[in-house]
Design an enzyme around this catalytic site. Structure first.
Site, PDB file in Angstrom:
ATOM      1  N   THR A  29      -4.554 -21.020   0.572  1.00  0.00           N
ATOM      2  CA  THR A  29      -4.716 -22.070  -0.440  1.00  0.00           C
ATOM      3  C   THR A  29      -5.502 -21.539  -1.639  1.00  0.00           C
ATOM      4  O   THR A  29      -6.256 -20.565  -1.508  1.00  0.00           O
ATOM      5  CB  THR A  29      -5.478 -23.259   0.195  1.00  0.00           C
ATOM      6  OG1 THR A  29      -5.968 -24.099  -0.833  1.00  0.00           O
ATOM      7  CG2 THR A  29      -6.675 -22.796   1.014  1.00  0.00           C
ATOM      8  N   ASP A  30      -5.359 -22.224  -2.782  1.00  0.00           N
ATOM      9  CA  ASP A  30      -6.168 -21.844  -3.958  1.00  0.00           C
ATOM     10  C   ASP A  30      -7.631 -22.260  -3.774  1.00  0.00           C
ATOM     11  O   ASP A  30      -8.499 -21.815  -4.522  1.00  0.00           O
ATOM     12  CB  ASP A  30      -5.599 -22.459  -5.247  1.00  0.00           C
ATOM     13  CG  ASP A  30      -5.508 -23.981  -5.222  1.00  0.00           C
ATOM     14  OD1 ASP A  30      -5.851 -24.595  -4.184  1.00  0.00           O
ATOM     15  OD2 ASP A  30      -5.080 -24.553  -6.246  1.00  0.00           O
ATOM     16  N   GLU A  31      -7.904 -23.101  -2.762  1.00  0.00           N
ATOM     17  CA  GLU A  31      -9.274 -23.600  -2.593  1.00  0.00           C
ATOM     18  C   GLU A  31     -10.253 -22.502  -2.184  1.00  0.00           C
ATOM     19  O   GLU A  31     -11.467 -22.672  -2.320  1.00  0.00           O
ATOM     20  CB  GLU A  31      -9.300 -24.753  -1.580  1.00  0.00           C
ATOM     21  CG  GLU A  31      -8.487 -25.915  -2.100  1.00  0.00           C
ATOM     22  CD  GLU A  31      -8.570 -27.150  -1.238  1.00  0.00           C
ATOM     23  OE1 GLU A  31      -9.625 -27.398  -0.645  1.00  0.00           O
ATOM     24  OE2 GLU A  31      -7.565 -27.871  -1.163  1.00  0.00           O
ATOM     25  N   TYR A  83     -13.303 -26.605   5.048  1.00  0.00           N
ATOM     26  CA  TYR A  83     -11.881 -26.232   5.105  1.00  0.00           C
ATOM     27  C   TYR A  83     -11.642 -24.928   4.324  1.00  0.00           C
ATOM     28  O   TYR A  83     -11.061 -23.975   4.847  1.00  0.00           O
ATOM     29  CB  TYR A  83     -11.011 -27.359   4.522  1.00  0.00           C
ATOM     30  CG  TYR A  83      -9.603 -26.927   4.176  1.00  0.00           C
ATOM     31  CD1 TYR A  83      -8.690 -26.579   5.171  1.00  0.00           C
ATOM     32  CD2 TYR A  83      -9.177 -26.848   2.843  1.00  0.00           C
ATOM     33  CE1 TYR A  83      -7.398 -26.161   4.849  1.00  0.00           C
ATOM     34  CE2 TYR A  83      -7.894 -26.434   2.520  1.00  0.00           C
ATOM     35  CZ  TYR A  83      -7.002 -26.094   3.527  1.00  0.00           C
ATOM     36  OH  TYR A  83      -5.729 -25.674   3.203  1.00  0.00           O
ATOM     37  N   LYS A  98     -10.426 -21.217   5.693  1.00  0.00           N
ATOM     38  CA  LYS A  98      -9.215 -20.526   5.224  1.00  0.00           C
ATOM     39  C   LYS A  98      -9.586 -19.165   4.625  1.00  0.00           C
ATOM     40  O   LYS A  98      -8.880 -18.177   4.816  1.00  0.00           O
ATOM     41  CB  LYS A  98      -8.481 -21.376   4.178  1.00  0.00           C
ATOM     42  CG  LYS A  98      -7.830 -22.634   4.711  1.00  0.00           C
ATOM     43  CD  LYS A  98      -6.703 -22.360   5.704  1.00  0.00           C
ATOM     44  CE  LYS A  98      -5.494 -21.756   5.060  1.00  0.00           C
ATOM     45  NZ  LYS A  98      -4.369 -21.633   6.047  1.00  0.00           N
TER      46      LYS A  98
END
Ligand code: NAD
Length: 349
Positions: A133-135, A158, A162
């Site tokens: 993810t970009d997060e 989260y 990741k």
């Protein structure tokens, strides 16, 4: 190729499998533990194909992974299985650590053992696509975007889980030579998304004339990607991405959460007017902001465009219309997911 997809009963995994079965010649082994977020109904059409198999397996179970790999002999892996909801990670981080970090480690180890026993020619073609993810890049200010060289700065449990999984996947390439490729996409939306996420939850509340909760003042910005565009991008990265590289996937479709909720309301007013509800925008309510709420995400997807000739087919407007038409065409799904709780939606993912 025979591709083992982990998390294939989830929102993105099921879109990926529908695409693989309908539009490519690949075969699919869907490995999923069927958590609360899974929905095998989304795979009804794909599961009619003789190129589709399902394995009810947890990625934290090393013995089971070994058995599945040995029995099916896949030519590659696309790893999506994860706990994916930011609010849940803030309330109860445990499953995020065990599935996203320990589960990815267990999968990498099982695949490494399997890969080392493949013949030379099968090893040459093998790929492990780790879907992220970009997060993991943290939050942006009002300008700029994440590139593949952006530094990691995850803010939520989260995102941190990741990021840890990404580092493991990269290390298994650098240390053991596992042919890993990574992808980082922006926020997805589309049919079958579990309605704890912003767009389906907003739509369901709006259709029923219930209050639509928005965190803070709604100014947080997300970059939206239609899930079928993501599925095509993943197959492109899996087939043609360079080993050891990472690819950012996004559609350059930024919106504040408030504007997005307004767009959903306006489209539903047009497609499904209801005189008892009137203008649905008046249902929007601001609630206390999420802890550690990232201000803005934006993806620079130029590498996907230049190197892999991928472009999104949907704009945010066309993709939103498709999603909302799907929701309107599936009233039983909407009814099944309407709850009375006024939990705010998750604008992060
Ligand atoms: P999802 O929550 O809808 O689906 C996750 C799937 O993984 C479910 O089917 C679940 O049953 C399965 N799963 C969970 N724990 C498992 C375990 N221990 N063993 C086996 N299977 C397990 O998630 P999603 O939105 O489809 O996201 C898929 C992947 O894409 C995730 O890795 C997520 O981090 C990543 N991603 C999601 C988004 C997004 O906007 N949704 C954006 C970028 C990246």
């Amino acid at each position: 190729m025979k591709i083992l997809v982990t998390g294939g009963a989830g929102f993105i995994g099921s879109a990926l499998i529908r695409y693989l079965i309908a539009d490519t010649n690949h075969s699919v082994i869907n490995l999923d533990s069927l958590s609360y977020a899974a929905n095998l109904e989304a795979l009804e059409s794909a599961s009619q194909s003789c190129r589709y198999t399902f394995e009810h397996t947890d990625i934290r179970d090393s013995d089971a992974l070994g058995r599945v790999l040995g029995a099916h002999q896949p030519d590659g892996i696309i790893h999506l299985a994860a706990e994916s909801h930011v609010d849940r990670s803030i309330a109860h981080p445990d499953d995020f650590i065990t599935t996203n970090i320990f589960g990815t480690f267990t999968l990498l180890e099982a695949v490494r053992a399997y890969y080392e026993h493949l013949t030379y020619s099968r090893r040459q073609a093998f790929r492990f696509l780790h879907v992220s993810t970009d997060e993991v890049y943290g939050a942006l200010g009002d300008t700029g975007s994440f590139s593949e060289d952006s530094a990691y700065a995850p803010n939520s449990p989260y995102a941190a889980s990741k990021a840890s999984a990404d580092h493991l996947a990269r290390a298994w390439h650098r240390t053991y030579g596992l042919p890993v490729v990574l992808s980082h996409s922006s926020n997805n939306y589309g049919p079958w998304q579990f309605p704890e996420k912003l767009i389906p939850l907003t739509a369901i509340k709006a259709l029923h004339g219930k209050p639509i909760a928005i965190y803070g003042n709604g100014s947080n910005v997300r970059d939206w990607l239609y899930v079928e565009d993501h599925a095509r991008a993943l197959v492109r990265v899996f087939e043609e991405g360079r080993i050891g590289e990472r690819y950012n996937i996004g559609a350059h479709e930024e919106s504040t959460n408030l504007n997005l909720a307004r767009r959903v309301c306006r489209i539903l007013d047009e497609l499904a007017p209801d005189p008892d509800i009137g203008s649905r925008e008046q249902l929007i309510r601001f609630v206390e902001d999420r802890k550690g709420h990232d201000h803005r995400y934006a993806i620079n997807a130029v590498k996907m465009q230049n190197e892999l000739a991928w472009r999104p087919q949907e704009t945010l407007d066309s993709g939103l219309r498709r999603t909302l038409l799907w929701i309107l065409d599936n009233p039983a799904w909407v009814e099944a997911h309407l709850t009375d709780d006024e939990q705010p939606p998750s604008p992060l993912n």
